[in-house]
Design an enzyme around this catalytic site. Structure first.
Site, PDB file in Angstrom:
ATOM      1  N   LYS A  22       1.011  -1.254  -0.139  1.00 35.87           N
ATOM      2  CA  LYS A  22      -0.224  -0.304   0.149  1.00 35.87           C
ATOM      3  C   LYS A  22       1.032   1.646  -0.186  1.00 35.87           C
ATOM      4  O   LYS A  22       0.516   2.225  -0.685  1.00 35.87           O
ATOM      5  CB  LYS A  22      -0.510   0.582   1.957  1.00 35.87           C
ATOM      6  CG  LYS A  22      -0.934   1.001   1.807  1.00 35.87           C
ATOM      7  CD  LYS A  22      -2.081   1.386   2.415  1.00 35.87           C
ATOM      8  CE  LYS A  22      -1.794   1.753   3.892  1.00 35.87           C
ATOM      9  NZ  LYS A  22      -1.189   2.902   4.103  1.00 35.87           N
ATOM     10  N   ASN A  23       1.676   1.523   0.752  1.00 39.26           N
ATOM     11  CA  ASN A  23       2.689   2.662   0.975  1.00 39.26           C
ATOM     12  C   ASN A  23       3.712   2.487  -0.161  1.00 39.26           C
ATOM     13  O   ASN A  23       4.368   3.359   0.164  1.00 39.26           O
ATOM     14  CB  ASN A  23       3.717   2.108   2.698  1.00 39.26           C
ATOM     15  CG  ASN A  23       2.831   2.047   3.966  1.00 39.26           C
ATOM     16  OD1 ASN A  23       0.868   2.424   3.223  1.00 39.26           O
ATOM     17  ND2 ASN A  23       2.822   2.048   4.587  1.00 39.26           N
ATOM     18  N   CYS A 116      -5.274  12.586  11.685  1.00 34.49           N
ATOM     19  CA  CYS A 116      -5.744  11.107  12.264  1.00 34.49           C
ATOM     20  C   CYS A 116      -5.126  10.607  13.422  1.00 34.49           C
ATOM     21  O   CYS A 116      -4.795  11.308  14.385  1.00 34.49           O
ATOM     22  CB  CYS A 116      -5.533  10.302  11.401  1.00 34.49           C
ATOM     23  SG  CYS A 116      -3.833   9.588  11.618  1.00 34.49           S
ATOM     24  N   ARG A 121       0.381  14.496  12.737  1.00 33.61           N
ATOM     25  CA  ARG A 121       0.586  13.793  11.142  1.00 33.61           C
ATOM     26  C   ARG A 121       1.109  15.399  10.153  1.00 33.61           C
ATOM     27  O   ARG A 121       0.583  16.287   9.745  1.00 33.61           O
ATOM     28  CB  ARG A 121       0.028  13.256  10.366  1.00 33.61           C
ATOM     29  CG  ARG A 121      -0.754  11.974  10.742  1.00 33.61           C
ATOM     30  CD  ARG A 121       0.511  11.187  11.084  1.00 33.61           C
ATOM     31  NE  ARG A 121       0.499  10.718   9.835  1.00 33.61           N
ATOM     32  CZ  ARG A 121       0.207   9.529   9.440  1.00 33.61           C
ATOM     33  NH1 ARG A 121      -0.806   8.511  10.144  1.00 33.61           N
ATOM     34  NH2 ARG A 121       0.573   8.765   8.488  1.00 33.61           N
ATOM     35  N   ASP A 304       4.809   0.791  12.535  1.00 32.94           N
ATOM     36  CA  ASP A 304       3.740  -0.059  11.003  1.00 32.94           C
ATOM     37  C   ASP A 304       3.268  -2.133  11.919  1.00 32.94           C
ATOM     38  O   ASP A 304       2.165  -2.120  11.653  1.00 32.94           O
ATOM     39  CB  ASP A 304       3.165  -0.084   9.840  1.00 32.94           C
ATOM     40  CG  ASP A 304       3.633   1.185   9.055  1.00 32.94           C
ATOM     41  OD1 ASP A 304       3.697   1.644   8.520  1.00 32.94           O
ATOM     42  OD2 ASP A 304       2.919   2.440  10.219  1.00 32.94           O
ATOM     43  N   ARG A 397      -8.928  -0.116   4.465  1.00 31.70           N
ATOM     44  CA  ARG A 397      -7.523   0.084   4.248  1.00 31.70           C
ATOM     45  C   ARG A 397      -6.221  -0.013   3.123  1.00 31.70           C
ATOM     46  O   ARG A 397      -6.315   0.340   2.407  1.00 31.70           O
ATOM     47  CB  ARG A 397      -7.659   1.646   4.465  1.00 31.70           C
ATOM     48  CG  ARG A 397      -8.909   2.352   5.662  1.00 31.70           C
ATOM     49  CD  ARG A 397      -7.875   3.699   5.503  1.00 31.70           C
ATOM     50  NE  ARG A 397      -6.477   4.539   5.531  1.00 31.70           N
ATOM     51  CZ  ARG A 397      -6.107   4.921   5.635  1.00 31.70           C
ATOM     52  NH1 ARG A 397      -6.115   4.545   7.113  1.00 31.70           N
ATOM     53  NH2 ARG A 397      -5.358   5.014   5.840  1.00 31.70           N
TER      54      ARG A 397
HETATM   55  C1  EPZ Z   1       4.406   7.382   5.759  1.00 28.19           C
HETATM   56  O1  EPZ Z   1       3.478   8.032   6.713  1.00 28.19           O
HETATM   57  C2  EPZ Z   1       3.440   5.828   6.277  1.00 28.19           C
HETATM   58  N1  EPZ Z   1       2.130   6.079   5.215  1.00 28.19           N
HETATM   59  C3  EPZ Z   1       3.060   5.329   7.236  1.00 28.19           C
HETATM   60  O2  EPZ Z   1       2.310   4.206   7.627  1.00 28.19           O
HETATM   61  C4  EPZ Z   1       3.770   5.650   8.238  1.00 28.19           C
HETATM   62  O3  EPZ Z   1       3.835   4.924   9.314  1.00 28.19           O
HETATM   63  C5  EPZ Z   1       5.186   5.773   8.125  1.00 28.19           C
HETATM   64  O4  EPZ Z   1       5.445   6.895   6.621  1.00 28.19           O
HETATM   65  C6  EPZ Z   1       6.306   5.657   8.998  1.00 28.19           C
HETATM   66  O5  EPZ Z   1       7.349   4.993   8.385  1.00 28.19           O
HETATM   67  C7  EPZ Z   1       2.492   5.894   4.016  1.00 28.19           C
HETATM   68  O6  EPZ Z   1       3.367   5.568   3.233  1.00 28.19           O
HETATM   69  C8  EPZ Z   1       0.741   5.820   3.153  1.00 28.19           C
HETATM   70  P1  EPZ Z   1       6.569   9.932   8.304  1.00 28.19           P
HETATM   71  P2  EPZ Z   1       4.314   9.165   6.763  1.00 28.19           P
HETATM   72  O7  EPZ Z   1       6.167  11.462   7.407  1.00 28.19           O
HETATM   73  O8  EPZ Z   1       4.666   9.638   5.346  1.00 28.19           O
HETATM   74  C9  EPZ Z   1       6.629  13.487  11.989  1.00 28.19           C
HETATM   75  C10 EPZ Z   1       0.433   2.511   8.010  1.00 28.19           C
HETATM   76  O9  EPZ Z   1      -0.194   1.832   9.220  1.00 28.19           O
HETATM   77  N2  EPZ Z   1       5.973  14.625  10.496  1.00 28.19           N
HETATM   78  O10 EPZ Z   1       7.530   9.536   8.167  1.00 28.19           O
HETATM   79  O11 EPZ Z   1       2.899  10.592   6.671  1.00 28.19           O
HETATM   80  C11 EPZ Z   1       5.309  12.804  12.171  1.00 28.19           C
HETATM   81  O12 EPZ Z   1       4.729  13.149  12.960  1.00 28.19           O
HETATM   82  C12 EPZ Z   1       0.794   3.766   8.272  1.00 28.19           C
HETATM   83  O13 EPZ Z   1       0.463   2.075   6.526  1.00 28.19           O
HETATM   84  C13 EPZ Z   1       6.577  15.868  10.387  1.00 28.19           C
HETATM   85  O14 EPZ Z   1       6.896  16.143  12.385  1.00 28.19           O
HETATM   86  O15 EPZ Z   1       5.305   9.361   8.169  1.00 28.19           O
HETATM   87  C14 EPZ Z   1       6.023  11.376  12.948  1.00 28.19           C
HETATM   88  O16 EPZ Z   1       5.775  11.545  14.141  1.00 28.19           O
HETATM   89  C15 EPZ Z   1       0.676   4.900   9.136  1.00 28.19           C
HETATM   90  N3  EPZ Z   1       7.089  16.870   9.923  1.00 28.19           N
HETATM   91  C16 EPZ Z   1       7.156  11.172  11.460  1.00 28.19           C
HETATM   92  O17 EPZ Z   1       7.184  12.246  11.501  1.00 28.19           O
HETATM   93  C17 EPZ Z   1       6.436  16.652   8.716  1.00 28.19           C
HETATM   94  O18 EPZ Z   1       6.233  17.638   7.949  1.00 28.19           O
HETATM   95  C18 EPZ Z   1       7.329  10.030  10.782  1.00 28.19           C
HETATM   96  O19 EPZ Z   1       5.837  10.912   9.782  1.00 28.19           O
HETATM   97  C19 EPZ Z   1       6.237  14.919   8.140  1.00 28.19           C
HETATM   98  C20 EPZ Z   1       6.514  14.391   9.132  1.00 28.19           C
END
Ligand code: EPZ
Length: 420
Positions: A22-23, A116, A121, A304, A397
């Site tokens: 998915k990701n 979410c 996020r 995850d 999802r």
């Molecule tokens: C991706 O989300 C995945 N989703 C998530 O999977 C996964 O848990 C996550 O990466 C971490 O591996 C998809 O790929 C669709 P991040 P993403 O930006 O990109 C903070 C699932 O269950 N952050 O790496 O949104 C954020 O709040 C989902 O399949 C900022 O502070 O994750 C988090 O604490 C859930 N500012 C951390 O970084 C930003 O601009 C990591 O988030 C962006 C992120």
């Protein structure tokens, strides 16, 4: 409202198919905006998230056709660079159209994704990078309004973000000059996006390192790409085997994508064998053993998979400390596990202490998010008696017909329709 009804303690044995992640498919679908040529994707799983992103892209003018685990996208007639709240609020990875729209068309208006269940996020890192590339960014009425042109830049991410890395790579591939990204995410799904972009003609160096070097090209072309197998679904079925002392062959799965999870499961005497067409997980002699878990960015233990292991550790002999370092609210499944008899103390918003119990008992529980929901299904597979897992739309999802695959392996699980 659909729910799963599970009668636990059935051994799981047999073969299932693991399709594309998915990701990985979500950013790759957004990358189709970068060319007017068709992008043909195979090994695609029919997930509700994929359908929502397809609807958003079609609303912009993307032509999409779907086949058997395949999808073809062609952006040769994009009429709008507006990504509406209706779509982005339903599936936050829709926000990742921002980079490609800005890169190819020079402007974009994308709804902020909002938070979410698992966390706020924010998208500050996405916007920081685009501003450094010269974008004029305004946030108004819940939308990011971005105007180019973009120029190359040297970008330092102070914190690792999968989404911000995807978005910035897609913004840079058509941007003249050399863009350098320091501290990118290294997840396999990032590598899969880069692999697609290279097939399209992008010039990207430093793959898999902490410094990505992107030399912008004039245009990108169509290609065919098989989506990397879903490592979190692979981990899910490995834990299902462990919880039922079963033996499962996952066609299409790759052990090297789940190293951190496999290393943890090996401590419970679970055996892994990579074969040419898939991964065998043998948990017939499993003895669930307590072990600490700390989630961190790839190649560390994936956030995850935290809920999957929390369920397993609830039945592991001894005490396990689980620390969730990526998201601020990813323990919503814990109170539900405790209703099934798990002995878990929430020490703070990032840490829980699990004391393994000898048995969980079936109960009615509620999913609050995708992976937490699947964690509850796993616990139900091991629990004595009947469990009802509510709000399984969260699970749909990220897993296509999860119950069918589990039934195929011998689980007693049904999708039932509960009165709202
Ligand atoms: C991706 O989300 C995945 N989703 C998530 O999977 C996964 O848990 C996550 O990466 C971490 O591996 C998809 O790929 C669709 P991040 P993403 O930006 O990109 C903070 C699932 O269950 N952050 O790496 O949104 C954020 O709040 C989902 O399949 C900022 O502070 O994750 C988090 O604490 C859930 N500012 C951390 O970084 C930003 O601009 C990591 O988030 C962006 C992120």
């Amino acid at each position: 409202m659909y729910a799963f009804r599970v009668i636990g303690q059935k051994k799981l044995n047999g073969t299932i198919e693991i399709f594309g992640a998915k990701n990985a498919v979500l950013p790759i679908m957004a990358a189709a905006l970068l060319t007017k040529d068709p992008i043909h994707l195979t090994n695609v799983s029919y997930l509700s998230d994929v359908m929502i992103l397809a609807q958003l892209l079609e609303s912009m003018g993307m032509k999409i056709t779907q086949g058997q685990n395949e999808i073809t996208l062609q952006a040769n007639n994009i009429m709008s660079t507006h990504a509406d709240y209706d779509y982005v609020s339903k599936m936050r990875a829709s926000f990742w159209v921002l980079g490609p729209l800005l890169s190819r068309f020079g402007h974009a208006e994308v709804s902020l994704p909002g938070g979410c269940a698992i966390g706020t996020r924010p998208v500050d890192l996405y916007l920081m990078a685009l501003k450094e590339m010269g974008a004029d960014i305004r946030v108004e009425n819940g939308y990011v309004k971005a105007v180019g042109p973009l120029h190359s830049a040297e970008i330092f991410f102070p914190k690792i973000s999968v989404g911000a890395t995807h978005n910035t790579i897609m913004a840079a591939v058509l941007t003249k000059g050399t863009t350098i990204i320091h501290n990118p995410a290294l997840e396999p799904e990032i590598i899969d996006l880069i692999s697609l972009l290279q097939k399209m003609g992008a010039n990207i160096q430093g793959i898999g390192t902490k410094t990505l070097i992107i030399n912008g090209v004039e245009q990108l072309n169509g290609c065919t790409h098989a989506i990397v197998p879903d490592r979190i679904e692979t981990a899910t079925f490995a834990v299902a085997a462990a919880l039922t002392q079963g033996k499962i062959f996952m066609r299409g799965a790759r052990l090297n994508l789940i190293s951190a999870v496999a290393d943890t499961l090996k401590k419970s005497n679970i055996r892994f064998e990579q074969q040419t067409d898939g991964l065998l997980v043998d948990a017939q002699k499993a003895t669930l053993t307590a072990t600490p878990i700390i989630t961190c960015e790839y190649p560390g233990f994936p956030t995850d998979a935290q809920a999957l292991l929390t369920s397993l550790l609830s039945l592991a002999k001894g005490e396990s400390l689980v620390e969730e370092r990526i998201f601020e609210n990813r323990f919503m499944h814990i109170p539900e596990l405790k209703r099934m008899g798990a002995n878990i103390r929430i020490l703070n918003s990032h840490t829980v202490l699990i004391r393994g119990v000898s048995e969980l008992s079936g109960a009615t529980v509620m999913s609050s998010d995708l992976r937490g929901g699947v964690g509850l299904v796993l616990a139900a597979l091991a629990a004595k008696g009947e469990s009802i897992i509510q709000r399984i739309y969260h699970i749909d999802r990220g897993y296509y017909q999860l119950e069918n695959k589990l039934q195929q392996l011998g689980a007693d699980i049904q999708r039932i329709n509960l009165p709202d």
